[in-house]
Design a protein around this motif. Structure first.
Motif, PDB file in Angstrom:
ATOM      1  N   GLU A 199      36.176 -13.674  13.884  1.00 37.46           N
ATOM      2  CA  GLU A 199      35.833 -14.444  15.079  1.00 37.46           C
ATOM      3  C   GLU A 199      34.326 -14.426  15.287  1.00 37.46           C
ATOM      4  O   GLU A 199      33.645 -13.464  14.924  1.00 37.46           O
ATOM      5  N   VAL A 200      33.826 -15.496  15.893  1.00 32.54           N
ATOM      6  CA  VAL A 200      32.407 -15.570  16.231  1.00 32.54           C
ATOM      7  C   VAL A 200      32.134 -14.638  17.403  1.00 32.54           C
ATOM      8  O   VAL A 200      32.768 -14.751  18.457  1.00 32.54           O
ATOM      9  N   SER A 201      31.181 -13.712  17.210  1.00 35.93           N
ATOM     10  CA  SER A 201      30.884 -12.718  18.246  1.00 35.93           C
ATOM     11  C   SER A 201      29.611 -13.025  19.021  1.00 35.93           C
ATOM     12  O   SER A 201      29.442 -12.561  20.149  1.00 35.93           O
ATOM     13  N   HIS A 202      28.682 -13.782  18.419  1.00 33.07           N
ATOM     14  CA  HIS A 202      27.395 -14.088  19.043  1.00 33.07           C
ATOM     15  C   HIS A 202      27.068 -15.566  18.847  1.00 33.07           C
ATOM     16  O   HIS A 202      27.348 -16.137  17.782  1.00 33.07           O
ATOM     17  N   VAL A 203      26.469 -16.178  19.866  1.00 39.51           N
ATOM     18  CA  VAL A 203      26.124 -17.601  19.825  1.00 39.51           C
ATOM     19  C   VAL A 203      24.709 -17.792  20.379  1.00 39.51           C
ATOM     20  O   VAL A 203      24.347 -17.169  21.394  1.00 39.51           O
ATOM     21  N   CYS A 204      23.928 -18.643  19.728  1.00 41.89           N
ATOM     22  CA  CYS A 204      22.602 -18.990  20.248  1.00 41.89           C
ATOM     23  C   CYS A 204      22.764 -19.918  21.444  1.00 41.89           C
ATOM     24  O   CYS A 204      23.467 -20.936  21.364  1.00 41.89           O
ATOM     25  N   LEU A 205      22.123 -19.588  22.556  1.00 37.71           N
ATOM     26  CA  LEU A 205      22.272 -20.386  23.766  1.00 37.71           C
ATOM     27  C   LEU A 205      21.456 -21.673  23.728  1.00 37.71           C
ATOM     28  O   LEU A 205      21.649 -22.542  24.571  1.00 37.71           O
ATOM     29  N   ASN A 206      20.563 -21.809  22.766  1.00 42.63           N
ATOM     30  CA  ASN A 206      19.786 -23.049  22.653  1.00 42.63           C
ATOM     31  C   ASN A 206      20.577 -24.174  22.006  1.00 42.63           C
ATOM     32  O   ASN A 206      20.419 -25.338  22.367  1.00 42.63           O
ATOM     33  N   ASP A 207      21.417 -23.834  21.007  1.00 47.84           N
ATOM     34  CA  ASP A 207      22.064 -24.891  20.223  1.00 47.84           C
ATOM     35  C   ASP A 207      23.468 -24.541  19.740  1.00 47.84           C
ATOM     36  O   ASP A 207      24.026 -25.261  18.904  1.00 47.84           O
ATOM     37  N   ASP A 208      24.060 -23.443  20.242  1.00 46.81           N
ATOM     38  CA  ASP A 208      25.418 -23.031  19.867  1.00 46.81           C
ATOM     39  C   ASP A 208      25.571 -22.672  18.395  1.00 46.81           C
ATOM     40  O   ASP A 208      26.691 -22.675  17.860  1.00 46.81           O
ATOM     41  N   VAL A 209      24.498 -22.350  17.706  1.00 52.78           N
ATOM     42  CA  VAL A 209      24.595 -21.897  16.321  1.00 52.78           C
ATOM     43  C   VAL A 209      25.248 -20.514  16.291  1.00 52.78           C
ATOM     44  O   VAL A 209      24.990 -19.671  17.157  1.00 52.78           O
ATOM     45  N   VAL A 210      26.105 -20.288  15.301  1.00 52.38           N
ATOM     46  CA  VAL A 210      26.763 -18.991  15.139  1.00 52.38           C
ATOM     47  C   VAL A 210      25.709 -17.927  14.847  1.00 52.38           C
ATOM     48  O   VAL A 210      24.934 -18.036  13.896  1.00 52.38           O
ATOM     49  N   GLU A 211      25.683 -16.878  15.685  1.00 52.76           N
ATOM     50  CA  GLU A 211      24.695 -15.810  15.525  1.00 52.76           C
ATOM     51  C   GLU A 211      25.340 -14.452  15.255  1.00 52.76           C
ATOM     52  O   GLU A 211      24.632 -13.438  15.209  1.00 52.76           O
ATOM     53  N   GLY A 212      26.653 -14.427  15.054  1.00 50.16           N
ATOM     54  CA  GLY A 212      27.306 -13.169  14.732  1.00 50.16           C
ATOM     55  C   GLY A 212      28.777 -13.361  14.447  1.00 50.16           C
ATOM     56  O   GLY A 212      29.402 -14.310  14.942  1.00 50.16           O
ATOM     57  N   LEU A 213      29.328 -12.480  13.635  1.00 46.96           N
ATOM     58  CA  LEU A 213      30.742 -12.507  13.272  1.00 46.96           C
ATOM     59  C   LEU A 213      31.308 -11.099  13.364  1.00 46.96           C
ATOM     60  O   LEU A 213      30.572 -10.118  13.201  1.00 46.96           O
ATOM     61  N   GLU A 214      32.598 -11.008  13.616  1.00 48.71           N
ATOM     62  CA  GLU A 214      33.267  -9.722  13.541  1.00 48.71           C
ATOM     63  C   GLU A 214      34.628  -9.891  12.877  1.00 48.71           C
ATOM     64  O   GLU A 214      35.248 -10.959  12.957  1.00 48.71           O
ATOM     65  N   LEU A 215      35.068  -8.844  12.226  1.00 52.44           N
ATOM     66  CA  LEU A 215      36.352  -8.831  11.526  1.00 52.44           C
ATOM     67  C   LEU A 215      37.181  -7.692  12.077  1.00 52.44           C
ATOM     68  O   LEU A 215      36.722  -6.543  12.136  1.00 52.44           O
TER      69      LEU A 215
END
Length: 388
Positions: A332-348
């Motif tokens: 799952e995506v754990s972190h997101v950039c607030l400027n453009d919603d780019v994926v900034e982290g993942l967790e398993l």
């Protein structure tokens, strides 16, 4: 491929002076003054929004084959010291500034920025309207560029720019990685052992782990799973690094083998992209990337917003609206950039919901700051000790 002049000694060679030109691959041309080494260089034009930390930027291996445009207008005011380099050399292919400091002012300074660029053979240009250049790159996207202190014809330089290598499809981690394994000892009592794959690692990264009692075995990018297991690690770490993650396959296969063995994993930047590919996600090139020390990121696991340091031109293509089942567990995506919603982290996570591995796209080691995300190294320690 970057070509520069040889690296002259700053004590025997006069300061580079005279005109220089910068030509983008779409033909946009900027005129300025020579800064750094004399010669000609090519790379991908990118911009960095940091107002400080230029020495860390220059020595970050993730900038290999990139020409860095500094958006801050005044650069070099604190000179160069011997304590802040992130690696053994300057990696940028070229350097673009508007107003270089004439005299550095810091008790830590040992030489000028211009001296350092010349010593490492880095061709630069000053006196450029970096605001206009940055706006152009934001509108048109990152592109190839050439800087020359020897060519006077923009059309001739443009032809060489367009024949230079592109970043997409380039495997570069092996060009910046250590060739021999080495160990960074734990500070104080040793608590854990981590195998760190050097894909362009910055010196502050193993230092942050060593501060937490981790003995870090830094391995070359060509290391095999057997090499990793040979150090009997409690966890596996993948560093930042340059190049296209889609062109990097060996390290993805190694990581998949480690995940099959349920070895705790933490990845930063390039390590986030390779983690995404190991889980089955794709990656793509951003229009102009994130580079600077002021990027807002939401940690979705805590709900907190962090101001973070970034240097990436590629990103993971993963769904933001829910988990994905993978052969290794639930991602799952754990972190997101607030400027453009780019994926900034993942967790398993395991089927029972336990965290098994995680990664972030930004830089929690951030020697030049900010330090909002330093807790991620503690999260890695918790992940390892929970599984011990």
């Amino acid at each position: 491929m970057t070509t520069t002049s040889s690296s002259p000694s700053p004590t025997s060679t006069p300061v580079t002076t005279g005109p220089a030109i910068l030509v983008l691959e779409d033909g946009r041309t900027f005129h300025g003054e020579a800064f750094g080494a004399a010669g000609e260089t090519f790379g991908e034009a990118v911009f960095n929004t940091g107002m400080t930390g230029y020495q860390e930027t220059l020595t970050d291996p993730s900038y290999h084959r990139q020409v860095v445009v500094m958006t801050s207008p005044h650069v070099g005011n604190t000179g160069i010291n011997d304590d802040d380099p992130e690696s053994r050399r300057i990696w940028v292919a070229g350097y673009v500034v508007r107003d270089p400091a004439r005299v550095p002012s810091s008790w830590r300074s040992r030489r000028t920025l211009d001296d350092e660029l010349r010593e490492h053979g880095v061709v630069g240009i000053s006196g450029v309207d970096t605001r206009a250049l940055t706006r152009h790159l934001r509108e048109r996207g990152a592109m190839r560029v050439g800087i020359s202190t020897t060519e006077t014809d923009p059309a001739a330089l443009l032809a060489r720019v367009r024949s230079s290598a592109e970043m997409t499809g380039s495997e570069l981690a092996s060009e910046v990685s250590t060739t021999e394994a080495y160990v960074v000892p734990a500070h104080g009592e040793k608590r854990l052992t981590v195998a760190a794959l050097d894909l362009g690692i910055k010196g502050m990264t193993p230092h942050r782990m060593a501060e937490r009692g981790i003995e870090v075995h830094v391995l070359p990018a060509t290391a095999t799973l057997d090499d990793v297991l040979a150090v009997r690690p409690d966890g596996l770490f993948y560093s930042n690094g340059p190049g296209d993650p889609a062109a990097t396959t060996h390290q993805v296969e190694l990581l998949q083998g480690a995940l099959e063995r349920e070895l705790p994993y933490f990845g930063i930047c390039f390590g986030n992209q390779l983690f995404g590919r190991a889980l089955g996600f794709g990656t793509y090139k951003l229009r102009y990337g994130h580079r600077g020390i002021n990027q807002p990121v939401l940690d979705r696991t805590t709900g907190k917003v962090e101001v973070t340091a970034h240097n990436h031109g590629f990103a993971v293509d993963a769904p933001l609206d829910g988990p994905t089942e993978t052969p290794f567990g639930r991602a799952e995506v754990s972190h997101v950039c607030l400027n453009d919603d780019v994926v900034e982290g993942l967790e398993l996570r395991s089927p029972r919901g336990e965290l098994r591995a995680f990664s972030v796209q930004y830089h929690p080691e951030a020697a030049a700051g900010p330090h909002d995300a330093a807790y991620l190294f503690d999260r890695f320690v918790t992940l390892i000790t929970k599984d011990a």
